[in-house]
Every structure is written in structure tokens, then in C-alpha cells.
Design an enzyme around this catalytic site. Structure first.
Site, short mmCIF file in Angstrom:
data_model
loop_
_atom_site.label_atom_id
_atom_site.label_comp_id
_atom_site.label_asym_id
_atom_site.label_seq_id
_atom_site.Cartn_x
_atom_site.Cartn_y
_atom_site.Cartn_z
N ASN A 146 39.41 50.51 44.39
CA ASN A 146 39.89 49.16 44.64
C ASN A 146 39.11 48.43 45.72
O ASN A 146 39.18 47.21 45.82
CB ASN A 146 41.38 49.20 45.00
CG ASN A 146 41.67 50.18 46.10
OD1 ASN A 146 41.35 51.37 46.00
ND2 ASN A 146 42.29 49.71 47.17
N CYS A 184 42.76 46.39 59.35
CA CYS A 184 43.39 45.76 60.51
C CYS A 184 44.54 44.84 60.11
O CYS A 184 45.53 44.73 60.83
CB CYS A 184 42.36 44.96 61.30
SG CYS A 184 41.13 45.99 62.11
N GLY A 196 52.54 50.40 39.80
CA GLY A 196 51.54 51.45 39.75
C GLY A 196 51.83 52.56 40.74
O GLY A 196 51.56 53.74 40.47
N GLN A 220 43.30 49.59 39.10
CA GLN A 220 42.27 48.58 39.33
C GLN A 220 41.37 48.38 38.11
O GLN A 220 40.61 47.41 38.04
CB GLN A 220 41.41 48.98 40.53
CG GLN A 220 40.71 47.83 41.23
CD GLN A 220 41.69 46.92 41.96
OE1 GLN A 220 42.48 47.37 42.76
NE2 GLN A 220 41.64 45.64 41.68
N HIS A 273 50.45 43.32 37.68
CA HIS A 273 50.00 42.20 38.51
C HIS A 273 48.50 42.22 38.78
O HIS A 273 47.96 41.27 39.35
CB HIS A 273 50.78 42.16 39.83
CG HIS A 273 50.37 43.19 40.84
ND1 HIS A 273 49.61 42.89 41.95
CD2 HIS A 273 50.63 44.51 40.92
CE1 HIS A 273 49.42 43.98 42.66
NE2 HIS A 273 50.03 44.98 42.05
N THR A 311 67.91 50.60 34.23
CA THR A 311 67.81 49.55 33.22
C THR A 311 66.43 48.91 33.25
O THR A 311 65.95 48.50 34.31
CB THR A 311 68.89 48.47 33.46
OG1 THR A 311 70.17 49.09 33.41
CG2 THR A 311 68.80 47.37 32.41
N SER A 347 49.33 48.75 36.52
CA SER A 347 50.27 47.80 37.12
C SER A 347 49.95 46.40 36.62
O SER A 347 48.80 45.96 36.64
CB SER A 347 50.17 47.84 38.65
OG SER A 347 51.18 47.07 39.25
#
Length: 390
Positions: A154, A329, A73, A182, A204, A240, A202
Site C-alpha cells: 500500500n 507521523c 479488509g 490494495q 472503499h 446481520t 475492501s
């Protein structure tokens, strides 16, 4: 607790078994290069690529020719933003518009372009994270090349008014891109109805593999090439193709869309249960829209006064529960999330934030377990905090 409860599906999701099964043949058996079409091994790979592209198009309501596969993404966002900016710079249009709560793939792209002489307008959001359509309209100028606003945030789950923003952009003759990383696989998306010019996704994020994504470009809309080399992706994206990953993306997206109604219902049930339990706790603020139809169905982001987010995460992990903090953090920064600051949270409250995001592997038992754990952990952290005044 004898197993891990994974509640950070906004960060990434596990690959479904059906997806993995679909991918495996393209590593060892159907290993051809899709560009090598003059012999059977290559032509089979070429056919698999075409089938995957058609499957993605059917899932998103676009045309196969509008689907361009990328590595992720982030690459899709960079391509859409930088490719459009450089294209219109030749016409003297060097003004870009985005929001202050975008993913860093967008914000850092904008910062890079500012160093190259582009001007960027960063629109504010309200206390729920919504971008004002009127603000977009007022910010567009004759020299505006692109507007890019994320589909769903997100961190706090806000679903932006994308159709309305697209309409305004088209009235002004400006290209519009949305980072939908998202949102794809979490809410219904019809590319043509949505009206956007470009859309990033994306794999995943919807139980597909990492390392593969796509940029959907409406017919007649094409940013300058972001990568140079071979003629892959119809000469638009060299390199590719990651065929196994692309097959995995297409399979995962097809499964997500076909099962979306059940997924949304299950995630909403878990989300609403946890929200009710959390809101019964003292000194808790739910971040993002309280109108639950205007936020992602799997998202909960809450701030627990005087209970630092990192402490909550570590103690949840000790109980086998994975979540994430609203604070950055964990990535090495001492600053709280730019999103939480943008919606008006003071630093000390933003640092006390926790994000829970459900996925297809979660159950109501997981939701109940995290509520039980949170009540105990928040009380423990607060007892140790000099800032806690019940």
C-alpha cells in the site's frame, strides 16, 4: 486553485454515483433482513444478497460459495490469519510466515498470536520491496500453519510474486493467504489462476462504500469462525449482513473490473508523467520498483532529501492538493514507515517521503498541477532546512 485535487486514493476512494444509486434502495425501500426468507420483504433482500455474491464471484473468477462478506479488509485479514492459526494449533502447527512490510492488520494480528504462543517468521524484502520466493520456501517447516504475503504494498506499490509463492506453499501443503486490499480493482485478479487459498478485499479501495469487505476462501479451505452468533454467511460469519454495503461492494467491483483496462491506462499515463517530472528534480529517490510493470499503476512514492514529508503535505494542502506521507507521523508516531525502513532507507530519508496515488476522478491536469506545486514547495522547504546542501 479553485478545487481540491485528491491524490490519496490508496487510503480511500470516493463512492461512485452508480454505486450510491445501487445502494440507496436497500436503506429505505428494500430494507428486509436477508435471513427473513419467509415473507416477501426478507426474500427480496435474500435474493439481492445472492446476486451480489454472484457478481463478486464473476468479477474475481471464483465461485459464489467461496465469497464471505465482512465489515472490512482488516476483519478479513484477522479472520484468515487467526482462524487458520487456531485451527492448525489443534494439530500442533503453531508456526506462521509473513513479510516485514505487511499492513498493520496483518502485522498486529501476528503480534497478538505471538502472545498466545505462536512463532512467526517475518521475511525480509529487497530494496524494491519484493519478497523472495526462495525465502518463503526455506522458511516453511513441518509445523507451519499459514503463509500470508500481501498482493500489492500500500505504500510503495510493489506487486509481489503471488502465483509463485502460492505454488511453493501448495507443494509444501501449507495454506496461503494474500491481503489483496490494495490490489483488487487496480490490477487484474483471477482467483482460481492465482492459486491462493484465501484473499482479503475492501470496497472503499475501489470506489465502493466504507465498512464492507470480503474474504474469499477456496473451496475446501475454511478458517475457524472469527465471530460467533447467528447463521449468516452460511454459518461462518455471524451478524446481520450490511446489505446496502454489500450491494455497493458488488456494484463497485463490477464497474472496476469492466473498466479496468481504461483505468490502468489512464493511471499509468498520469503516474509516468509525474515520475518523469519528479526524477528531473535534484536529490529525489523513487521508492519501490523502477520496473513500472511490477508496481501498482496508480502509485508513486518518492523521498525528497532535506524536505520533510509532513511539511510537504501541509504546503500541498494549502494549494488544495491531498496526498500522504511515507512517514507515520500523522498517526501520532514519530517513527518513519516500517515499509520504507524495511527497503533500506535511513530514517532521515524515510521522513522525507511522499505518496501520490491516482484514482478514476483524476486527470492529466491534476498530474501537471501536482508537479508544478511540488517543484515550488520542495524548493521552499529545502531553503529553510539546515540539512539541505545542493
Amino acid at each position: 486553485m479553485n478545487h481540491t485535487i485528491y491524490l490519496d486514493n490508496a487510503a480511500t476512494t470516493p463512492v461512485s454515483k452508480e454505486v450510491l444509486d445501487a445502494m440507496i434502495p436497500y436503506y429505505c425501500e428494500e430494507y428486509g433482513n436477508p435471513s427473513s426468507i419467509f415473507y416477501s420483504v426478507g426474500s427480496k433482500a435474500h435474493e439481492a444478497l445472492a446476486n451480489a455474491r454472484a457478481k463478486v464471484a464473476a468479477s474475481l473468477g471464483c465461485e459464489p460459495a467461496e465469497v464471505f462478506f465482512t465489515s472490512c479488509g482488516t476483519e478479513a485479514d484477522n479472520w484468515a490469519i487467526k482462524g487458520t492459526a487456531l485451527k492448525f494449533a489443534k494439530l500442533g502447527k503453531k508456526h506462521l510466515i509473513t513479510s516485514c512490510i505487511e499492513h498493520h492488520a496483518v502485522l498486529h494480528s501476528m503480534k497478538a498470536l505471538e502472545k498466545e504462543g505462536f512463532e512467526v517468521t517475518y521475511l525480509p524484502v529487497d530494496s524494491d520491496g519484493f519478497v523472495s520466493v526462495r525465502d518463503v520456501q526455506n522458511a516453511i517447516r513441518p509445523e507451519t500453519a499459514l503463509v500470508t504475503i500481501m498482493f500489492a504494498n500500500n505504500e510503495i506499490g510493489t506487486l509481489e510474486p503471488i502465483e509463485e509463492i502460492a505454488r511453493v506453499c501448495h507443494e509444501k501443503g501449507v495454506w496461503f493467504h494474500t491481503d489483496a486490499v490494495q490490489a483488487v480493482g487496480s490490477v487484474p485478479i483471477d482467483f482460481k489462476k492465482l492459486g491462493v487459498d484465501m484473499l482479503s478485499l475492501s470496497a472503499h479501495k475501489f470506489n465502493g462504500p466504507k465498512g464492507v469487505g470480503a474474504l474469499i476462501c477456496r473451496r475446501g479451505i475454511m478458517p475457524l469462525n472469527f465471530m460467533d452468533g447467528g447463521a449468516q454467511e452460511r454459518g461462518r460469519r455471524a451478524g446481520t449482513e450490511n446489505l446496502a454495503g454489500i450491494v455497493g461492494l458488488a456494484t463497485a467491483l463490477d464497474l472496476a473490473v469492466r473498466n479496468l483496462d481504461k483505468k490502468i491506462a489512464d493511471e499509468r499515463a498520469m503516474r509516468d508523467y509525474v515520475l518523469k517530472e519528479i526524477q528531473a528534480m535534484p536529490k529525489v529517490k523513487i521508492n519501490g520498483p523502477l520496473d513500472l510493470n511490477k508496481r501498482l499503476p496508480n502509485n508513486i512514492t518518492a523521498s525528497f532529501e532535506a524536505a520533510e514529508g509532513e511539511s510537504l503535505l501541509l504546503m500541498l494542502d494549502m494549494k488544495g492538493i491531498c496526498a500522504s506521507s511515507g512517514s507515520a507521523c500523522a498517526s501520532g508516531s514519530l517513527d518513519p514507515s516500517h515499509v520504507l525502513l524495511a527497503i533500506g532507507l535511513p530514517h532521515e530519508i524515510a521522513h522525507c517521503s511522499l505518496r501520490i496515488s491516482f484514482g478514476i476522478q483524476n486527470t492529466m491536469e491534476d498530474a501537471k498541477a501536482v508537479c508544478t506545486a511540488l517543484k515550488e514547495i520542495v524548493a521552499t522547504v529545502r531553503e529553510r532546512s539546515p540539512l539541505w546542501h545542493p
